[in-house]
Scaffold this motif. Structure first.
Motif, mmCIF file in Angstrom:
data_model
loop_
_atom_site.group_PDB
_atom_site.id
_atom_site.type_symbol
_atom_site.label_atom_id
_atom_site.label_comp_id
_atom_site.label_asym_id
_atom_site.label_seq_id
_atom_site.Cartn_x
_atom_site.Cartn_y
_atom_site.Cartn_z
ATOM 1 N N LYS A 184 -7.073 -0.731 11.627
ATOM 2 C CA LYS A 184 -7.605 -1.583 10.723
ATOM 3 C C LYS A 184 -6.973 -2.744 10.605
ATOM 4 O O LYS A 184 -7.762 -3.833 10.234
ATOM 5 C CB LYS A 184 -7.651 -0.942 9.332
ATOM 6 N N GLY B 291 -8.044 1.258 2.673
ATOM 7 C CA GLY B 291 -8.103 2.710 2.808
ATOM 8 C C GLY B 291 -9.539 3.411 2.914
ATOM 9 O O GLY B 291 -9.485 4.656 3.486
ATOM 10 N N HIS C 162 -4.652 3.125 9.874
ATOM 11 C CA HIS C 162 -4.350 1.772 9.314
ATOM 12 C C HIS C 162 -3.918 0.662 10.320
ATOM 13 O O HIS C 162 -4.014 -0.410 10.038
ATOM 14 C CB HIS C 162 -3.124 2.145 8.257
ATOM 15 N N TYR D 195 0.670 -1.186 0.000
ATOM 16 C CA TYR D 195 -0.105 0.006 0.147
ATOM 17 C C TYR D 195 0.747 1.263 0.041
ATOM 18 O O TYR D 195 1.930 1.227 0.847
ATOM 19 C CB TYR D 195 -1.035 0.062 1.027
#
Length: 261
Positions: free
Chosen positions: A86, A135, A83, A66
């Protein structure tokens, strides 16, 4: 390579000169990123990252997955913390496998650095979490029937993971779901009152429930909570979110119904 080109006719007293500033910036960024050592995407690793504009990369098991860019308002630190959150409580994904590199950039040119970096690295190996939904923000209630992104398909939320918050005891269902929402690293949505109210649904606010001390996962808490609610409630675990709505017998693709009242 940067572009430094004299353009136009060479005449006494005047010349035209073109410098490829975006290309030069991209060259230096790629070199700097490639020379850096990555750090764990955890609180200790992120402790030195400022809330500033810049670019960053994420790696899974050492492979680049990413690339992102931030501005000063939604800076590097906040974005990387998001992030990091997540990647928690996900099936098939140990957060320790994810690392990052970040570079603060004090002046942005008009070029789209994120797109250019993705284009550069995709030509080599690819960045499979870009465009996967990794994202993205929660699309909301109206998208629950949509097919989940590839990130959520590969790494669905793990509702069997222990949570740190102790919810044992007797309180209103609204208090339980609010505390559970705060404790979970993924989205937990539940029904609110009529209209545009952001308050919990009256059934949740007016119903006392009891949660046992041994209920330490989202699944076990929800499975004990829902049968204590008035008739018509359903809790469902989707790939990316956990939902609790007054919608008995609704079905969703790639989802598990946890409990109904």
């Amino acid at each position: 390579m940067t572009k430094e080109t004299a353009v136009g006719p060479e005449v006494p007293g005047y010349r035209e000169f073109e410098f490829d500033l975006p290309g030069a910036l991209l060259d230096h960024l790629v070199r700097a990123l490639d020379e850096m050592e990555s750090a764990p995407l955890d609180p200790e690793g992120l402790s030195i990252v400022p809330e500033a504009q810049g670019v960053y990369q994420l790696f899974l098991d050492g492979a680049l997955v990413y690339i992102g860019k931030t501005d000063a308002e939604a800076g590097l630190f906040r974005r990387l913390v998001r992030h990091s959150t997540k990647t928690q409580h996900r099936a098939n994904l140990d957060p320790a496998r994810v690392r990052f590199k970040a570079i603060r950039i004090f002046v942005f040119t008009a070029m789209d650095l994120e797109t250019q970096l993705i284009k550069h690295y995709t030509a080599e190996a690819g960045t499979r979490w870009n465009g996967s939904g990794f994202g993205a923000n929660d699309p909301g209630r109206n998208r629950d029937n949509s097919k989940p992104g590839t990130f959520d398909q590969d790494f669905p939320i793990d509702i069997n993971h222990d949570i740190a918050t102790d919810l044992a005891g007797t309180k209103t269902a609204a208090e339980v779901v609010s505390e559970l929402k705060t404790a979970l690293p993924y989205t937990f949505r539940f029904d609110t009152g009529p209209g545009r109210s952001r308050k919990p649904h009256p059934d949740l606010a007016n119903t006392a429930v009891t949660i046992s001390p041994d209920r330490t996962t989202a699944r076990s808490i929800i499975e004990e909570l829902v049968p204590q609610l008035p008739s018509g409630w359903q809790a469902t675990a989707l790939s990316a979110v956990l939902i609790l709505y007054k919608e008995k017998n609704d079905e969703y693709p790639q989802a598990t119904v946890l409990a109904r009242s």
